[in-house]
Design an enzyme around this catalytic site. Structure first.
Site: not given
Length: 212
Positions: A83-86, A94, A59, A10
């Site tokens: 998308e992978g989950s955080y 970070k 997105r 995206h």
């Protein structure tokens, strides 16, 4: 004949600009992100297309829409491409995660295939839902051009899975910038990576913007 699978990340979001974790957070495209999507459509509409498969997130849908409008194909939304989950890291920087979830962060950095962000997904779990979508595409479209619009980690994991790269190394072997295109050709010999992370379709003044 062969199947040419194009994997498009995206366009730009505020999260791709600032680098904060954005997995299941349903971010919108920035103005530049919309221009990236339009630029992709302008260049790639010239090819003949068999199908378009898209993550259900805002997105990715917004990235796919100009292209689908240009080529006259309805997008096929697939949950497995999200998308992978955080988990609890979502929207955090970070540095914040490293300071507040130190042990979890170190484990994820060292072996993300089997170690997830707290409350999130491992690379193996992402592969287990994304690869069945790729299998579906291969079965439905044995030849021609097919577009998949997805996300940074998900595309990296798909590519590693197809190419036999250890999923624990996906962050260190493949880089996928915003609005970049990768191409995998499927023929009698299996998947062949022909293009990785190309962004020539994006105008220079947009392509030079910072972002992951």
């Amino acid at each position: 004949m062969a199947l040419n699978l194009y994997l498009l990340r995206h366009g730009e979001t505020t999260f791709s600009q600032n680098g904060n974790f954005c997995g299941e957070t349903d971010a919108e495209l920035t103005t530049a992100g919309i221009q990236m999507a339009e630029s992709f459509a302008d260049v790639y509409k010239q090819l003949q297309w068999k199908g378009v498969y898209v993550s259900p997130m805002k997105r990715t849908i917004a990235t796919a829409k100009p292209f689908c409008d240009a080529v006259g194909i309805n997008m096929q939304v697939r949950e497995g491409l999200r998308e992978g989950s955080y988990g609890v890291w979502e929207t955090k920087s970070k540095s914040f995660v490293q300071e507040n979830y130190t042990e979890n962060y170190i484990k994820w950095l060292s072996e993300p295939a089997w170690n997830a962000p707290l409350g999130g997904e491992t690379a193996v779990e992402i592969a287990n839902r994304a690869i069945p979508v790729i299998t579906e595409i291969i079965e439905k479209h044995p030849e021609g051009n097919v577009l998949v619009v997805s996300h940074k980690a998900t595309i990296r994991i798909i590519l590693c899975s197809l190419l036999g790269i250890d999923l624990g190394c996906y962050r260190y072997r493949v880089n996928i910038l915003v609005a970049s295109v990768s191409k995998v050709k499927f023929d009698v010999n299996g998947p062949l990576l022909e293009i990785l992370g190309d962004r020539y379709h994006i105008p220079d003044h947009i392509r030079s913007r910072p972002g992951t």
